[in-house]
Design a protein around this motif. Structure first.
Motif, PDB file in Angstrom:
ATOM      1  N   ARG A  35       0.877  -1.172   0.000  1.00 36.32           N
ATOM      2  CA  ARG A  35       0.000   0.000   0.000  1.00 36.32           C
ATOM      3  C   ARG A  35       0.914   1.221   0.000  1.00 36.32           C
ATOM      4  NH1 ARG A  35      -2.591   2.715   4.088  1.00 36.32           N
ATOM      5  NH2 ARG A  35      -1.867   1.213   5.623  1.00 36.32           N
ATOM      6  N   LEU A  36       0.652   2.144  -0.938  1.00 39.73           N
ATOM      7  CA  LEU A  36       1.513   3.326  -1.041  1.00 39.73           C
ATOM      8  C   LEU A  36       1.163   4.316   0.062  1.00 39.73           C
ATOM      9  CD1 LEU A  36       3.730   4.707  -2.705  1.00 39.73           C
ATOM     10  CD2 LEU A  36       1.951   5.693  -4.151  1.00 39.73           C
ATOM     11  N   LEU A  37       2.169   4.659   0.874  1.00 36.00           N
ATOM     12  CA  LEU A  37       1.943   5.594   1.987  1.00 36.00           C
ATOM     13  C   LEU A  37       2.441   7.002   1.665  1.00 36.00           C
ATOM     14  CD1 LEU A  37       3.270   3.387   4.949  1.00 36.00           C
ATOM     15  CD2 LEU A  37       0.879   3.735   4.283  1.00 36.00           C
ATOM     16  N   ALA A  38       3.571   7.100   0.966  1.00 35.95           N
ATOM     17  CA  ALA A  38       4.175   8.417   0.735  1.00 35.95           C
ATOM     18  C   ALA A  38       4.892   8.422  -0.623  1.00 35.95           C
ATOM     19  CB  ALA A  38       5.177   8.716   1.858  1.00 35.95           C
ATOM     20  N   PRO A  39       5.057   9.629  -1.212  1.00 37.79           N
ATOM     21  CA  PRO A  39       4.560  10.914  -0.751  1.00 37.79           C
ATOM     22  C   PRO A  39       3.025  10.920  -0.691  1.00 37.79           C
ATOM     23  CG  PRO A  39       6.086  11.183  -2.614  1.00 37.79           C
ATOM     24  CD  PRO A  39       5.811   9.745  -2.479  1.00 37.79           C
ATOM     25  N   ARG A  40       2.468  11.571   0.355  1.00 36.97           N
ATOM     26  CA  ARG A  40       1.040  11.416   0.621  1.00 36.97           C
ATOM     27  C   ARG A  40       0.148  11.912  -0.521  1.00 36.97           C
ATOM     28  NH1 ARG A  40      -0.720  13.215   6.252  1.00 36.97           N
ATOM     29  NH2 ARG A  40       1.476  13.710   6.350  1.00 36.97           N
ATOM     30  N   THR A  41       0.519  13.083  -1.088  1.00 35.30           N
ATOM     31  CA  THR A  41      -0.322  13.622  -2.174  1.00 35.30           C
ATOM     32  C   THR A  41      -0.268  12.682  -3.379  1.00 35.30           C
ATOM     33  OG1 THR A  41       1.564  14.995  -2.698  1.00 35.30           O
ATOM     34  CG2 THR A  41      -0.308  16.098  -1.660  1.00 35.30           C
ATOM     35  N   THR A  42       0.926  12.121  -3.617  1.00 40.29           N
ATOM     36  CA  THR A  42       1.074  11.199  -4.749  1.00 40.29           C
ATOM     37  C   THR A  42       0.218   9.960  -4.514  1.00 40.29           C
ATOM     38  OG1 THR A  42       3.342  11.931  -4.989  1.00 40.29           O
ATOM     39  CG2 THR A  42       2.757   9.903  -6.117  1.00 40.29           C
ATOM     40  N   ALA A  43       0.258   9.435  -3.272  1.00 42.85           N
ATOM     41  CA  ALA A  43      -0.486   8.216  -2.956  1.00 42.85           C
ATOM     42  C   ALA A  43      -1.979   8.438  -3.219  1.00 42.85           C
ATOM     43  CB  ALA A  43      -0.238   7.825  -1.507  1.00 42.85           C
ATOM     44  N   ARG A  44      -2.469   9.636  -2.823  1.00 42.30           N
ATOM     45  CA  ARG A  44      -3.902   9.911  -3.050  1.00 42.30           C
ATOM     46  C   ARG A  44      -4.186  10.043  -4.543  1.00 42.30           C
ATOM     47  NH1 ARG A  44      -3.776  13.286   1.570  1.00 42.30           N
ATOM     48  NH2 ARG A  44      -3.371  15.107   0.287  1.00 42.30           N
ATOM     49  N   ARG A  45      -3.273  10.712  -5.238  1.00 43.26           N
ATOM     50  CA  ARG A  45      -3.498  11.033  -6.648  1.00 43.26           C
ATOM     51  C   ARG A  45      -3.449   9.783  -7.534  1.00 43.26           C
ATOM     52  NH1 ARG A  45      -1.942  15.596  -9.837  1.00 43.26           N
ATOM     53  NH2 ARG A  45      -3.216  15.338 -11.704  1.00 43.26           N
ATOM     54  N   LEU A  46      -2.469   8.889  -7.289  1.00 45.72           N
ATOM     55  CA  LEU A  46      -2.262   7.764  -8.207  1.00 45.72           C
ATOM     56  C   LEU A  46      -3.491   6.858  -8.270  1.00 45.72           C
ATOM     57  CD1 LEU A  46       1.401   6.416  -7.890  1.00 45.72           C
ATOM     58  CD2 LEU A  46       0.490   8.200  -9.329  1.00 45.72           C
ATOM     59  N   GLY A  47      -4.107   6.661  -7.133  1.00 47.79           N
ATOM     60  CA  GLY A  47      -5.222   5.711  -7.123  1.00 47.79           C
ATOM     61  C   GLY A  47      -6.576   6.362  -7.342  1.00 47.79           C
ATOM     62  N   SER A  48      -6.590   7.646  -7.698  1.00 45.58           N
ATOM     63  CA  SER A  48      -7.871   8.370  -7.703  1.00 45.58           C
ATOM     64  C   SER A  48      -8.635   8.242  -9.014  1.00 45.58           C
ATOM     65  CB  SER A  48      -7.604   9.848  -7.448  1.00 45.58           C
ATOM     66  OG  SER A  48      -6.904  10.377  -8.573  1.00 45.58           O
ATOM     67  N   GLY A  49      -8.008   7.706 -10.048  1.00 45.24           N
ATOM     68  CA  GLY A  49      -8.650   7.648 -11.364  1.00 45.24           C
ATOM     69  C   GLY A  49      -8.505   8.963 -12.115  1.00 45.24           C
ATOM     70  N   ARG A  50      -7.894   9.994 -11.460  1.00 42.44           N
ATOM     71  CA  ARG A  50      -7.664  11.248 -12.168  1.00 42.44           C
ATOM     72  C   ARG A  50      -6.397  11.129 -13.015  1.00 42.44           C
ATOM     73  NH1 ARG A  50      -6.990  15.879  -8.350  1.00 42.44           N
ATOM     74  NH2 ARG A  50      -6.369  14.350  -6.821  1.00 42.44           N
ATOM     75  N   ARG A  51      -6.102  12.201 -13.784  1.00 40.20           N
ATOM     76  CA  ARG A  51      -4.896  12.173 -14.624  1.00 40.20           C
ATOM     77  C   ARG A  51      -3.661  11.948 -13.762  1.00 40.20           C
ATOM     78  NH1 ARG A  51      -6.524  17.010 -17.666  1.00 40.20           N
ATOM     79  NH2 ARG A  51      -4.756  18.098 -16.766  1.00 40.20           N
ATOM     80  N   LEU A  52      -2.766  11.070 -14.213  1.00 47.66           N
ATOM     81  CA  LEU A  52      -1.561  10.795 -13.411  1.00 47.66           C
ATOM     82  C   LEU A  52      -0.670  12.029 -13.386  1.00 47.66           C
ATOM     83  CD1 LEU A  52      -0.803   7.145 -14.553  1.00 47.66           C
ATOM     84  CD2 LEU A  52      -1.550   7.911 -12.304  1.00 47.66           C
ATOM     85  N   PRO A  53       0.031  12.263 -12.258  1.00 45.87           N
ATOM     86  CA  PRO A  53       0.849  13.471 -12.160  1.00 45.87           C
ATOM     87  C   PRO A  53       1.995  13.468 -13.165  1.00 45.87           C
ATOM     88  CG  PRO A  53       1.261  11.997 -10.306  1.00 45.87           C
ATOM     89  CD  PRO A  53       0.105  11.424 -11.063  1.00 45.87           C
ATOM     90  N   ALA A  54       2.498  14.664 -13.471  1.00 46.02           N
ATOM     91  CA  ALA A  54       3.566  14.795 -14.469  1.00 46.02           C
ATOM     92  C   ALA A  54       4.905  14.300 -13.929  1.00 46.02           C
ATOM     93  CB  ALA A  54       3.685  16.254 -14.896  1.00 46.02           C
ATOM     94  N   THR A  55       5.091  14.365 -12.599  1.00 45.35           N
ATOM     95  CA  THR A  55       6.345  13.854 -12.030  1.00 45.35           C
ATOM     96  C   THR A  55       6.021  12.845 -10.930  1.00 45.35           C
ATOM     97  OG1 THR A  55       6.313  15.726 -10.524  1.00 45.35           O
ATOM     98  CG2 THR A  55       7.766  15.921 -12.399  1.00 45.35           C
TER      99      THR A  55
END
Ligand code: HEM
Length: 442
Positions: free
Chosen positions: A409-429
């Protein structure tokens, strides 16, 4: 044709330097700077770069756009077909040995094929292709490499218990790399890879920093000691067995292999982050990992790794320098023009790719990715990465070993962990240095 493609205005040139070139240089071209990478992730520095290039393409049209830089000719490639042309026609008229790369690599690897010009390039390229068995999915060292990866991964998981982070992963990773490249006898020789890391930090500064000849010489001697052992089942053995034409400098090719494996480690942990946040893909990966007995091709895991490099290329800027005048749709560009291919722009181009910002390994299995001439995580054409198969093998084998009997389970970086699994566009970095996982036994 005497005209030239329309050059960028001074303001647009400044934007390209500020939003594309500087963030890439600041992150470290040869050796990544963890603090800058973390900051870039938090500030999402790459996203404006892709938007800017999209705007430039609609303003200037598809031809490479000359930048207004004093005393040098630089042109930004904006068309997918032109990426293919520039990479396919390597090394002439588009030479990989640009001034910037030569200055950076000369700190520790003056005879690298990547920075070799003229008639010496072909034999050095051939040596790299032969020793790395570039067109075989499984290298002759795959059996020993599989053992090294599985042993070190088992030790890593035993040591780290219910948490996995970058520092622990990285220590295990370099043991694996030294075993694969130099043999089991180099497993604990941190000194050789630490010296290379320092020389790579110096290389980040290219011609702005004087060379540390003493350190380079110490590194060269230690490396030669390991290569002289020519251990069976390692690339050192392959170096000894591969014929080399005069002038190749076989030992002089190895620093590139060692430092390129650094990127493989970054990609491996990023892929684990993707799988930890994408349960459907993780189920397919886990099924494949469970079936693997001994060294295997692992097509699904390879596709996951390729997808991770597409999303976050480890060589985001590919440069080529023209050896003659080149002709484009609206005019000519002079010899010694440096062509800049910023791959995140093409890899995340929503106008061309319906899957641009998603994690979709299937695009590498059904041919959609290969059909696109500008998806070039390992470059393309006669200068493409000769270590691609070895890199994919090592990364996919380690992922198979990690996934075999653990959940993440991805814990950190926290914003990344929330973003990756959200179904939204994947972050640029994706800052690999900040990745941390909770590990459980299913
Ligand atoms: C994730 C892993 C890797 C990625 C994404 C990658 C990507 C690339 C790219 C994009 C280039 C072209 C660079 C340019 O033209 O400026 C390249 C060249 C090269 N790579 Fe890799 N690479 C990886 C791992 C490796 C490994 C593990 C090795 C060796 C064991 C390797 C050996 C080389 C060599 C020797 C070249 C120079 C080829 C030439 O100039 O003809 N790479 N790689």
């Amino acid at each position: 044709m005497s005209s030239t493609p329309r050059p960028a205005t001074r303001t647009d040139t400044a934007r390209v330097l500020g939003q594309v070139v500087l963030p890439t240089l600041a992150g470290g071209v040869l050796k990544r700077r963890p603090k800058v990478m973390a900051l870039a992730g938090r500030l999402r520095l790459d996203r404006p770069a892709v938007r800017l290039l999209r705007r430039l393409r609609s303003r200037y049209g598809p031809d490479p756009v000359p930048l207004r830089i004093p005393r040098r000719s630089f042109a930004l490639v904006l068309d997918a077909g032109d990426v293919e042309r520039v990479l396919d026609r390597t090394p002439a008229p588009f030479a990989p040995a640009t001034r910037e790369k030569s200055a950076a690599l000369s700190h520790f690897q003056p005879h690298a094929v990547l920075t070799t010009r003229g008639s010496e390039r072909r034999p050095r390229r051939r040596f790299n292709e032969d020793a790395l068995e570039w067109n075989h999915p499984l290298h002759a060292v795959a059996g020993a490499a599989d053992t090294a990866v599985r042993e070190e991964t088992a030790r890593l998981l035993a040591e780290t218990g219910d948490r996995l982070d970058w520092p622990a992963f990285n220590r295990a990773w370099w043991r694996i790399v030294r075993r694969i490249v130099l043999g089991d006898g180099a497993r604990d020789d941190d000194e050789v890879t630490d010296a290379l890391a320092t020389l790579r930090y110096h290389g980040n500064w290219a011609y702005l920093r004087p060379k540390d000849r003493g350190l380079r010489e110490r590194f060269r001697r230690t490396l030669a000691r390991h290569l002289d052992r020519a251990e069976r089942g390692s690339l050192a053995g392959a170096v000894a067995d591969t014929p080399a034409e005069p002038g190749v400098d076989p030992y002089g090719q190895v620093p590139h292999w060692l430092f390129a494996f650094d990127a493989v480690g970054m990609v491996t942990l990023r892929t684990l982050a993707l799988l930890a946040t994408h349960p459907v893909q993780a189920a397919s990966a886990r099924a494949e990992a469970g079936d693997a007995m001994g060294p295997s091709q692992l097509p699904y895991l390879r596709a996951c790794v390729l997808e991770s490099v597409r999303l976050w290329p480890t060589t985001p800027i590919v440069l080529r320098e023209s050896t003659e005048t080149t002709e484009w749709r609206t005019g000519n560009l002079p010899p010694e023009t440096t062509f800049v291919v910023f791959s995140p722009f093409f890899h995340r181009d929503r106008e061309r790719l319906p899957f641009a910002d998603r994690f979709d390994p299937d695009v590498w299995l059904d041919g959609r990715a290969q059909q696109d001439p500008a998806l070039v995580p390992f470059s393309e054409g006669p200068g493409e990465c000769p270590g691609q198969n070895l890199a994919l093998f090592t990364a996919s084998t380690m992922l198979a070993a990690l996934l075999a009997d653990r959940d993440y389970r991805l814990l950190a970086p926290r914003t990344t962990a929330r973003r990756l699994g959200s179904g939204r566009r994947l972050p640029a970095t994706l800052d690999n240095f900040g990745l941390r996982f909770a590990v459980t036994k299913p």
